[in-house]
Design a protein around this motif. Structure first.
Motif, short mmCIF file in Angstrom:
data_model
loop_
_atom_site.label_atom_id
_atom_site.label_comp_id
_atom_site.label_asym_id
_atom_site.label_seq_id
_atom_site.Cartn_x
_atom_site.Cartn_y
_atom_site.Cartn_z
N CYS A 262 -3.48 -6.71 13.86
CA CYS A 262 -2.10 -6.28 13.64
C CYS A 262 -1.47 -6.98 12.44
N THR A 263 -2.02 -8.11 12.01
CA THR A 263 -1.54 -8.82 10.82
C THR A 263 -1.39 -7.88 9.64
N GLN A 264 -2.35 -6.97 9.51
CA GLN A 264 -2.43 -6.14 8.31
C GLN A 264 -1.39 -5.01 8.28
N GLY A 265 -0.66 -4.86 9.38
CA GLY A 265 0.46 -3.93 9.37
C GLY A 265 1.55 -4.37 8.41
N ALA A 266 1.50 -5.61 7.97
CA ALA A 266 2.47 -6.12 6.99
C ALA A 266 2.40 -5.37 5.67
N LEU A 267 1.28 -4.71 5.42
CA LEU A 267 1.11 -3.93 4.20
C LEU A 267 1.47 -2.46 4.41
N GLY A 268 2.03 -2.13 5.55
CA GLY A 268 2.39 -0.74 5.83
C GLY A 268 1.25 0.09 6.36
N ALA A 269 0.24 -0.56 6.95
CA ALA A 269 -0.91 0.13 7.52
C ALA A 269 -0.77 0.20 9.05
N PHE A 270 -1.48 1.14 9.64
CA PHE A 270 -1.62 1.22 11.09
C PHE A 270 -2.94 0.53 11.42
N ALA A 271 -2.86 -0.75 11.79
CA ALA A 271 -4.05 -1.58 11.97
C ALA A 271 -4.00 -2.21 13.35
N PHE B 119 3.56 -3.19 -3.22
CA PHE B 119 2.76 -2.57 -4.27
C PHE B 119 2.44 -3.57 -5.38
N ALA B 120 3.37 -4.48 -5.66
CA ALA B 120 3.11 -5.52 -6.66
C ALA B 120 2.01 -6.47 -6.15
N TYR B 121 2.04 -6.78 -4.85
CA TYR B 121 1.02 -7.65 -4.27
C TYR B 121 -0.37 -7.01 -4.39
N LEU B 122 -0.47 -5.71 -4.15
CA LEU B 122 -1.76 -5.02 -4.14
C LEU B 122 -2.28 -4.67 -5.52
N ALA B 123 -1.38 -4.61 -6.50
CA ALA B 123 -1.77 -4.17 -7.85
C ALA B 123 -2.92 -5.02 -8.39
N GLY B 124 -3.98 -4.35 -8.84
CA GLY B 124 -5.10 -5.03 -9.46
C GLY B 124 -6.13 -5.57 -8.49
N ARG B 125 -5.91 -5.43 -7.21
CA ARG B 125 -6.90 -5.92 -6.25
C ARG B 125 -8.08 -4.95 -6.15
N ARG B 126 -9.24 -5.48 -5.84
CA ARG B 126 -10.50 -4.77 -6.04
C ARG B 126 -10.55 -3.37 -5.42
N HIS B 127 -10.09 -3.24 -4.19
CA HIS B 127 -10.21 -1.96 -3.51
C HIS B 127 -8.92 -1.15 -3.51
N ALA B 128 -7.93 -1.62 -4.23
CA ALA B 128 -6.64 -0.92 -4.29
C ALA B 128 -6.66 0.13 -5.41
N PRO B 129 -5.78 1.13 -5.33
CA PRO B 129 -5.68 2.12 -6.41
C PRO B 129 -5.29 1.47 -7.73
N MET C 37 2.94 -11.03 6.82
CA MET C 37 1.69 -11.09 7.58
C MET C 37 1.80 -12.03 8.76
N THR C 38 2.45 -13.16 8.57
CA THR C 38 2.64 -14.10 9.68
C THR C 38 3.43 -13.45 10.80
N ILE D 254 4.04 -3.18 12.26
CA ILE D 254 4.03 -2.56 10.94
C ILE D 254 5.34 -2.88 10.22
N ILE D 255 5.27 -2.99 8.91
CA ILE D 255 6.45 -3.17 8.06
C ILE D 255 6.34 -2.16 6.94
N ALA D 256 7.42 -1.46 6.65
CA ALA D 256 7.39 -0.44 5.60
C ALA D 256 7.08 -1.06 4.25
N PRO D 257 6.15 -0.48 3.50
CA PRO D 257 5.83 -1.02 2.18
C PRO D 257 6.99 -0.83 1.21
N ASP D 258 7.13 -1.74 0.27
CA ASP D 258 8.17 -1.66 -0.75
C ASP D 258 7.60 -2.15 -2.07
N ASP D 259 8.45 -2.40 -3.04
CA ASP D 259 7.97 -2.84 -4.35
C ASP D 259 7.17 -4.13 -4.27
N LYS D 260 7.55 -5.03 -3.36
CA LYS D 260 6.80 -6.27 -3.18
C LYS D 260 5.37 -5.97 -2.73
#
Length: 457
Positions: free
Chosen positions: A136-145, A244-254, A221-222, A236-242
């Protein structure tokens, strides 16, 4: 045609809904499966024994995190009797299945729920499952985990879907702003203390409000991590600019998140939930658990309330006692809850130029991933910890849960940044008080449970 307003969860559910069974259950498409060595080999070997291949190996990942030793120079050997077999068998099964494996000393190794966001494996709007309740930690990124069992992991790998009963929805809104020295861990413990460990049972919990959107991604995530202690199906937490900025450039991200689709991943203004909770963030203080459940938590400056007799007996505290000032024997900073770089930075800020009390018999820092460990060392945080008297370890789930391997000294009272204080969670007879990394650091310095705000002044 009028479109009914939906929550973020409902949007993800609908986008992944495949079919409904005659019995009323639903088949939901699964985007990612994440395994670890404690149960991964069992799922993969069972799949192979039944002659079923992994349907899409590119969507399945495995890591060594639960059983792996965290001592310097580690290999396949573990303190847990028979533990090395979990590692070697998972390695062989992962290679045979053709899935991605983050091995013991892989540069990307780490705790499942830490490395998945680090690598952009979890994404907003995705479904992700792992045989671990803290998925469930990963719901912080707006995923259903959410967490599953090894047989469900086997099913998801073979078919790409899982059978689910549709959960209810709950929104927990933290209004206003946190005061200085109060952290996401304190938010979670406050929720548990006021609404109980069963308060979220059967629900997908969406965390919202000004205090939540003000958090950085690691703080979110905490907060989501502790939803399983609330008995929630996930958070879950709705994704926002923070996000998408966190995910930008990460290996498996768009490559980018400019497509308008990403902006749709939010709860509609007029969407309704089955249950709502509202908490004023300004009323939250640094929290510490006192009993044998995370709901047995209170402000560090408060007195122990009346609770179950067994909880009082186990933790060795009576109702009416002041929690602050209670002597401790050990300190631990780590786990999938609070072992990210920001956690280590905040704890190090309090420890810099100070030393743990002589009464502390064991103090450990276990980074949440190998990447976190390298980044912390590049900033000199490892030296801050070791100069203060902590041991600096390699990444893993070490001492978050006792699996027959390493433990604290028998009977030790421990202040810990982990997520559970069940009887024996960190070893037979170990009495665990869960708290934020800052509270752990402050308490280690004082040798007693202490308010971190006193050191920050």
């Amino acid at each position: 045609m009028t479109v009914s307003p939906k929550t973020l969860f409902e949007k993800i559910w609908d986008a992944h809904h495949v079919a409904q069974t005659a019995g009323g259950a639903h088949l939901i498409a699964i985007d990612r499966v994440f395994l670890h060595e404690r149960t991964g080999a069992a799922a993969l070997k069972s799949l192979a024994a039944n002659g079923r291949p992994v349907r899409d190996p590119a969507r399945v990942f495995a890591v060594m995190d639960h059983i792996v030793d965290t001592r310097p120079g580690r290999g396949d050997g573990t303190l847990m009797q028979g533990g090395s077999a979990f590692i070697t068998e998972t390695r062989a099964a992962a290679h045979a299945a053709g899935i991605t494996l983050f091995d013991v000393n892989d540069p990307d190794q780490g705790i499942t729920h830490v490395i998945s966001p680090e690598l952009g494996i979890v994404l907003p709007g995705a479904t992700l499952v792992a045989p671990d309740s803290h998925t469930c930690t990963q719901g912080a990124l707006g995923a259903f985990a959410w967490g599953i069992g090894s047989s469900e992991a086997e099913h998801a790998m073979a078919t790409g879907v899982l059978r689910l009963d549709r959960p209810k929805t709950m929104r927990v809104t933290f209004t206003g702003a946190l005061t200085a020295g109060v952290t996401p861990k304190d938010m979670a413990l406050h929720l548990l203390a006021t609404h109980g460990a069963g308060g979220g049972a059967g629900h997908v919990v969406e965390f919202a409000g000004e205090a939540v959107t003000a958090l950085d991604i690691e703080g979110r995530m905490t907060l989501c991590n502790m939803a399983t202690e609330f008995s929630a199906m996930t958070a879950i937490i709705a994704p926002d600019d923070k996000t998408f900025a966190y995910l930008a450039g990460r290996r498996h991200a768009p490559a980018d998140f400019s497509d308008p689709y990403w902006a749709t991943l939010t709860t509609d203004d007029s969407a309704s939930f089955d249950h709502e909770i509202v908490i004023d963030a300004a009323t939250i203080a640094p929290m510490v658990s006192w009993g044998t459940s995370p709901e047995h938590s209170m402000a560090v400056t408060a007195t122990v309330p009346q609770g179950p007799e067994r909880a009082h007996a186990y933790i060795g505290l009576d109702a009416g006692q002041t929690l602050a000032g209670t002597p401790i024997d050990a300190a631990f900073i780590g786990s999938c809850t609070n072992a990210r770089l920001s956690d280590l930075r905040r704890a190090a800020d309090l420890l810099r130029g100070r030393h743990i009390a002589p009464s502390i018999r064991k103090a450990l820092v276990v980074p949440g991933s190998s990447a976190v460990k390298r980044a912390a060392e590049a900033e000199g945080l490892d030296k801050v910890f070791t100069d203060a008297g902590f041991e600096w370890r390699a990444s893993g789930c070490s001492l978050c849960f006792f699996a027959g391997g390493e433990s604290f000294p028998e009977g030790a009272r421990t202040i810990s940044s982990t997520n559970r204080n069940f009887e024996g969670r960190q070893g037979p007879g170990i009495r665990t008080h869960i708290a934020s990394p800052e509270t752990v650091a402050a308490s280690a310095i004082a040798g007693v449970i202490a308010d971190p705000r006193e050191l920050a002044r």
